[in-house]
Design a protein around this motif. Structure first.
Motif, mmCIF file in Angstrom:
data_model
loop_
_atom_site.group_PDB
_atom_site.id
_atom_site.type_symbol
_atom_site.label_atom_id
_atom_site.label_comp_id
_atom_site.label_asym_id
_atom_site.label_seq_id
_atom_site.Cartn_x
_atom_site.Cartn_y
_atom_site.Cartn_z
ATOM 1 N N LEU A 48 37.060 0.328 -34.005
ATOM 2 C CA LEU A 48 35.768 0.812 -33.724
ATOM 3 C C LEU A 48 35.202 0.316 -32.017
ATOM 4 O O LEU A 48 34.457 0.172 -31.469
ATOM 5 N N GLU A 49 36.575 0.412 -31.038
ATOM 6 C CA GLU A 49 36.545 0.132 -29.744
ATOM 7 C C GLU A 49 36.272 1.048 -28.924
ATOM 8 O O GLU A 49 36.166 0.724 -27.141
ATOM 9 N N THR A 50 36.665 2.057 -29.478
ATOM 10 C CA THR A 50 36.513 3.297 -28.425
ATOM 11 C C THR A 50 35.123 4.477 -28.911
ATOM 12 O O THR A 50 34.127 3.747 -29.740
ATOM 13 N N SER A 51 34.793 5.321 -28.157
ATOM 14 C CA SER A 51 33.865 6.053 -28.872
ATOM 15 C C SER A 51 34.046 7.839 -29.307
ATOM 16 O O SER A 51 33.516 7.957 -30.079
ATOM 17 N N SER A 52 35.535 6.938 -29.650
ATOM 18 C CA SER A 52 35.717 8.322 -30.991
ATOM 19 C C SER A 52 36.255 7.924 -32.115
ATOM 20 O O SER A 52 37.144 6.526 -32.364
ATOM 21 N N PRO A 53 35.907 8.483 -32.904
ATOM 22 C CA PRO A 53 35.691 7.687 -34.000
ATOM 23 C C PRO A 53 36.803 7.255 -34.967
ATOM 24 O O PRO A 53 36.883 8.960 -34.911
ATOM 25 N N HIS A 54 37.699 6.647 -35.072
ATOM 26 C CA HIS A 54 38.740 7.220 -35.868
ATOM 27 C C HIS A 54 39.166 5.933 -37.138
ATOM 28 O O HIS A 54 39.118 4.699 -36.681
ATOM 29 N N PHE A 55 39.952 6.754 -37.811
ATOM 30 C CA PHE A 55 40.958 4.953 -38.712
ATOM 31 C C PHE A 55 42.801 5.617 -38.693
ATOM 32 O O PHE A 55 42.732 6.521 -38.250
ATOM 33 N N HIS A 56 43.246 4.470 -38.803
ATOM 34 C CA HIS A 56 44.171 4.574 -38.874
ATOM 35 C C HIS A 56 45.347 4.915 -40.268
ATOM 36 O O HIS A 56 44.157 3.509 -40.928
ATOM 37 N N ILE A 57 45.793 5.098 -40.877
ATOM 38 C CA ILE A 57 46.236 4.974 -42.202
ATOM 39 C C ILE A 57 47.872 4.623 -41.929
ATOM 40 O O ILE A 57 49.152 5.138 -41.099
ATOM 41 N N VAL A 58 48.309 3.774 -42.609
ATOM 42 C CA VAL A 58 50.041 3.151 -42.563
ATOM 43 C C VAL A 58 49.841 3.099 -44.165
ATOM 44 O O VAL A 58 49.391 2.999 -44.518
ATOM 45 N N TYR A 59 51.024 3.740 -43.909
ATOM 46 C CA TYR A 59 51.821 3.864 -45.635
ATOM 47 C C TYR A 59 52.955 3.189 -45.316
ATOM 48 O O TYR A 59 53.999 4.056 -44.674
ATOM 49 N N ASN A 60 53.705 3.739 -47.069
ATOM 50 C CA ASN A 60 54.921 2.945 -47.502
ATOM 51 C C ASN A 60 55.671 4.235 -47.313
ATOM 52 O O ASN A 60 55.264 5.355 -48.229
ATOM 53 N N ARG A 61 56.678 4.706 -46.678
ATOM 54 C CA ARG A 61 57.621 6.174 -46.839
ATOM 55 C C ARG A 61 58.140 5.894 -48.264
ATOM 56 O O ARG A 61 59.243 6.549 -48.849
ATOM 57 N N VAL A 62 58.838 4.724 -49.122
ATOM 58 C CA VAL A 62 59.070 4.442 -50.261
ATOM 59 C C VAL A 62 58.001 4.403 -51.374
ATOM 60 O O VAL A 62 57.350 3.538 -51.086
ATOM 61 N N ASN A 63 58.023 4.904 -52.403
ATOM 62 C CA ASN A 63 57.179 4.830 -53.531
ATOM 63 C C ASN A 63 57.649 4.104 -54.061
ATOM 64 O O ASN A 63 57.867 3.277 -54.105
ATOM 65 N N LEU A 64 56.396 3.944 -54.901
ATOM 66 C CA LEU A 64 56.395 2.343 -56.602
ATOM 67 C C LEU A 64 57.636 2.107 -57.272
ATOM 68 O O LEU A 64 58.515 1.773 -57.732
ATOM 69 N N HIS A 65 58.089 3.995 -56.976
ATOM 70 C CA HIS A 65 59.304 4.062 -57.706
ATOM 71 C C HIS A 65 60.555 4.061 -57.514
ATOM 72 O O HIS A 65 61.798 4.561 -57.564
ATOM 73 N N GLY A 66 61.047 3.544 -55.595
ATOM 74 C CA GLY A 66 61.785 3.217 -54.690
ATOM 75 C C GLY A 66 61.982 5.305 -54.367
ATOM 76 O O GLY A 66 62.997 4.878 -53.676
ATOM 77 N N LYS A 67 61.386 6.400 -54.748
ATOM 78 C CA LYS A 67 61.893 7.440 -54.253
ATOM 79 C C LYS A 67 61.435 7.424 -52.865
ATOM 80 O O LYS A 67 59.992 6.994 -52.514
ATOM 81 N N ALA A 68 61.556 7.719 -52.270
ATOM 82 C CA ALA A 68 61.186 8.682 -50.492
ATOM 83 C C ALA A 68 59.673 9.908 -51.059
ATOM 84 O O ALA A 68 60.194 10.670 -51.377
ATOM 85 N N ILE A 69 58.943 9.214 -49.748
ATOM 86 C CA ILE A 69 57.912 10.486 -49.847
ATOM 87 C C ILE A 69 57.828 11.791 -49.262
ATOM 88 O O ILE A 69 59.094 11.466 -48.470
ATOM 89 N N ASP A 70 57.445 13.097 -50.097
ATOM 90 C CA ASP A 70 58.399 14.084 -49.432
ATOM 91 C C ASP A 70 57.496 14.233 -48.429
ATOM 92 O O ASP A 70 55.905 14.824 -48.301
ATOM 93 N N GLU A 71 57.843 14.605 -47.437
ATOM 94 C CA GLU A 71 56.889 14.746 -46.046
ATOM 95 C C GLU A 71 57.470 16.213 -45.225
ATOM 96 O O GLU A 71 57.214 16.154 -44.174
ATOM 97 N N SER A 72 58.486 16.905 -45.910
ATOM 98 C CA SER A 72 58.230 18.217 -45.717
ATOM 99 C C SER A 72 57.443 19.378 -45.025
ATOM 100 O O SER A 72 56.444 18.861 -46.249
ATOM 101 N N ASN A 73 57.165 19.708 -44.220
ATOM 102 C CA ASN A 73 56.366 20.429 -43.460
ATOM 103 C C ASN A 73 54.819 19.479 -43.606
ATOM 104 O O ASN A 73 53.961 20.199 -43.369
ATOM 105 N N ASN A 74 54.878 17.894 -42.879
ATOM 106 C CA ASN A 74 54.273 17.234 -43.072
ATOM 107 C C ASN A 74 52.643 18.034 -42.329
ATOM 108 O O ASN A 74 51.657 17.641 -42.140
#
Length: 171
Positions: free
Chosen positions: A111-137
């Motif tokens: 909230l400290e800037t004039s540009s409204p924004h948020f950040h997504i922080v996520y685990n690249r390991v899913n709940l099944h121990g597999k990597a999140i597919d990030e091809s062509n992100n």
């Protein structure tokens, strides 16, 4: 709405950045940022959040930088509509379109800037121990933000359109 896919890294570094752990505590107070949503995170303080991400990442030791980070910003003219709940809705739809699912995540609004924004922080390991597919992100991200802007009538600002055209070309 524009999304920037940022460097991957450790939970301590990325959560520390978005939660202003490493910033001047007098300048970045509780009214300059807030967690607006999370899933799979045990607790709401920095140390517990880091520990939660680290436990999740331990399901797959082959991923050296297990935490992903995406910043999503909006045109200033959309600010009156950008409640925390609406931002969470947009973040979840964006993550779904990106294939970021079945994993831990944290959404932090700044909230400290004039540009409204948020950040997504996520685990690249899913709940099944597999990597999140990030091809062509980058391509997926551009298509996701464009579809979400059209669906919700968000502003296509000239400055952001110029950036998008330079980065992705006209679609």
């Amino acid at each position: 709405m524009i999304a920037k896919i940022l460097a991957k890294g450790s939970a301590a570094d990325i959560a520390g950045y978005v939660m202003r752990e490493f910033h001047d505590k007098e300048k970045y107070t509780a009214d300059t940022w807030r967690v607006i949503d999370s899933d799979g995170i045990l607790g709401n303080d920095y140390r517990r959040i880091v520990n939660s991400f680290d436990i999740g990442a331990s399901l797959n030791k082959n991923i050296s930088k297990p935490i992903g980070h995406i910043s999503v910003s909006f045109d200033k003219s959309d600010l009156p509509r950008l409640t925390d709940d609406f931002m969470v809705l947009l973040a979840k739809e964006y993550m779904e379109r990106m294939g970021i699912k079945d994993t831990q995540y944290l959404i932090v609004r700044h909230l400290e800037t004039s540009s409204p924004h948020f950040h997504i922080v996520y685990n690249r390991v899913n709940l099944h121990g597999k990597a999140i597919d990030e091809s062509n992100n980058f391509d997926k991200s551009h298509k996701a933000t464009k579809a979400i802007k059209l669906k919700y009538g968000l502003t296509f600002s000239p400055k952001k359109k110029l950036y998008e055209d330079q980065q992705f070309g006209n679609f």
